[in-house]
Design an enzyme around this catalytic site. Structure first.
Site, mmCIF file in Angstrom:
data_model
loop_
_atom_site.group_PDB
_atom_site.id
_atom_site.type_symbol
_atom_site.label_atom_id
_atom_site.label_comp_id
_atom_site.label_asym_id
_atom_site.label_seq_id
_atom_site.Cartn_x
_atom_site.Cartn_y
_atom_site.Cartn_z
ATOM 1 N N ASP A 197 0.864 -1.173 0.000
ATOM 2 C CA ASP A 197 0.000 0.000 0.000
ATOM 3 C C ASP A 197 0.908 1.233 0.000
ATOM 4 O OD1 ASP A 197 -2.282 1.692 0.462
ATOM 5 O OD2 ASP A 197 -1.739 1.721 2.587
ATOM 6 N N ASP A 199 -0.272 5.049 0.938
ATOM 7 C CA ASP A 199 -0.548 6.011 1.998
ATOM 8 C C ASP A 199 -0.400 5.371 3.380
ATOM 9 O OD1 ASP A 199 -1.202 7.433 -0.217
ATOM 10 O OD2 ASP A 199 -3.170 8.077 0.475
ATOM 11 N N GLU A 206 -1.194 10.771 3.893
ATOM 12 C CA GLU A 206 -2.388 10.425 3.129
ATOM 13 C C GLU A 206 -2.453 11.443 1.997
ATOM 14 O OE1 GLU A 206 -4.638 7.929 3.481
ATOM 15 O OE2 GLU A 206 -3.525 7.066 5.154
ATOM 16 N N ARG A 242 -14.609 12.541 -1.105
ATOM 17 C CA ARG A 242 -13.404 13.320 -0.809
ATOM 18 C C ARG A 242 -12.871 14.021 -2.058
ATOM 19 N NH1 ARG A 242 -9.868 8.821 2.080
ATOM 20 N NH2 ARG A 242 -11.011 7.544 0.575
#
Length: 410
Positions: A197, A199, A206, A242
């Protein structure tokens, strides 16, 4: 029988053959090992097993050899000679008579890696007791690293790997140490693929929050992100919500965000070492290709996939394009990367921190929860709870000395 017809050494190590365990202890110095075997050579013994370790300048050397036979020499002669040599070297010695080779190792073999910061005697005792309680035997222990964490590996036999993993997962959580259990065998040395992954794993940030800071909506985005990572919101819905808050940002913000990204401590070391070991390395992200493509180029990654922010007429539209990389998407990409790399899924390692990484972590041969949320730590094969990404190398059996040697020359 002529010398050319002499049976191989393995033929003289049956259970009924007299053997001697010669143990040497003392201050280490060059020439001890050669000196012991020069002494033994006078008695024409065969070497069955050797084990040597040096700890803080003190040597422990064990040699299992056949007892002398014929030629007018006796076991007593050998004992006297070895003791005399040891005294001359200011070493202690112990010689134990017996028969045959070592006791065969039990079936079901595993590598148990323990990471502590620090590693206490209490936690080590508890881990060892837990191994024993599952029916396992500790055949060997050695240190992989002394910094940034203490990492030790137990070679265990006599118990099922999954049974051992389950028992130690519960024990390690209570102790506050990180424990990884993997099956022993040639597959540990085979070509492998590591997928991470991005972030809060490969990087400390992030990415969407970095974009949000430029749009002035950090608080709103951070709250939605936190809910998604805890598994309280559907990832795709939260992503759209977002990204919508970023509508109207100038595309020049992309370069600013790339410059703001901070790699996790140990990230470069991890990737460089893996690449030098012949591993292939990739990333999958619920973030954006505008950042992951840059990371792929900077770090020499083999694979990278993420969502893509839509940009029209130099502005972010507040939408994403293409296939959404969500929880299920990450697992699909892991399988796709493995196929392209020619690596079986059992030889893959996945590293992540959030609920949307769970399918990927469970699909991989080894899933590592890195400073993860509780729900992720409980579901992954193992967890690492120190802020150094290169500690993942220890779970693969790589020592700190090997890491340093691999990264000495750029």
């Amino acid at each position: 029988m002529s010398a050319s017809q002499t049976p191989p050494a393995t033929a003289v190590t049956g259970d009924d053959v007299p053997t001697l365990l010669v143990k040497i202890f003392g201050k280490d110095r060059p020439g001890i090992t050669a000196g012991l075997f020069d002494t033994l050579a006078a008695y024409a013994v065969d070497v069955i097993d050797i084990e040597q370790i040096v700890t803080r300048g003190r040597i422990t050397l064990c040699a299992l050899v056949t007892a002398p036979s014929g030629g007018g020499v006796t076991e007593g002669d050998l004992r006297a000679t070895v003791h005399s040599w040891a005294d001359s070297m200011h070493l202690q010695t112990e010689i134990i008579s017996g028969r045959g080779d070592n006791r065969p190792r039990g079936t079901g073999r595993s590598h148990v890696t323990v990471l502590g910061h620090p590693l206490t005697a209490e936690s080590t005792a508890a881990i060892a007791a837990c191994i024993t309680d599952t029916g396992g035997n500790i055949d060997r222990i050695f240190r992989l690293a002394k910094y940034p964490v203490t990492a030790v590996e137990f070679a265990v036999s006599g118990t099922d790997t999954e049974k051992l993993r389950t028992a130690l997962a519960t024990e390690s959580a209570a102790l506050g140490v990180d424990v990884a259990v993997v099956a022993a065998g040639l597959q540990r040395r085979a070509q492998r693929l590591v997928v991470m992954d991005v972030d809060s794993t490969l990087i400390q940030d992030e990415v969407i929050e970095l974009f949000a800071a430029h749009a002035g909506c950090e608080a709103e985005v951070a709250e939605v992100t936190a809910q998604a990572m805890r598994g309280e919101l559907d990832f795709e819905q939260s992503l759209h919500a977002r990204v919508a808050l970023l509508a109207g940002l100038d595309e020049s913000v992309v370069d600013k965000v790339r410059a703001e990204v901070r790699l996790t401590p140990g990230a470069r070391t991890l990737i460089k070492t893996l690449k030098r070991l012949g591993f292939q390395v990739g990333v999958v992200s619920g973030g954006f290709t505008q950042v992951t493509d840059d990371l792929r180029e900077r770090l020499g990654l083999d694979f990278a996939s993420a969502n893509t922010l839509e940009i029209v007429d130099g502005k972010l539209t507040g939408r994403v394009t293409g296939e959404i990389v969500d929880r299920a998407g990450k697992a699909r990409l892991l399988r796709r990367f493995a196929t392209e790399a020619g690596v079986p899924l059992s030889q893959t390692v996945a590293v992540g921190d959030g609920a949307n990484d769970l399918d990927m972590l469970n699909a991989a041969g080894l899933g590592v929860a890195f400073n993860a949320k509780p729900v992720v730590r409980e579901a992954a094969h193992t967890a690492v709870n120190v802020p150094f990404l290169d500690t993942v190398l220890y779970l693969l059996g790589v020592t700190r000395e090997e890491v340093e040697a691999a990264n000495t020359h750029e």
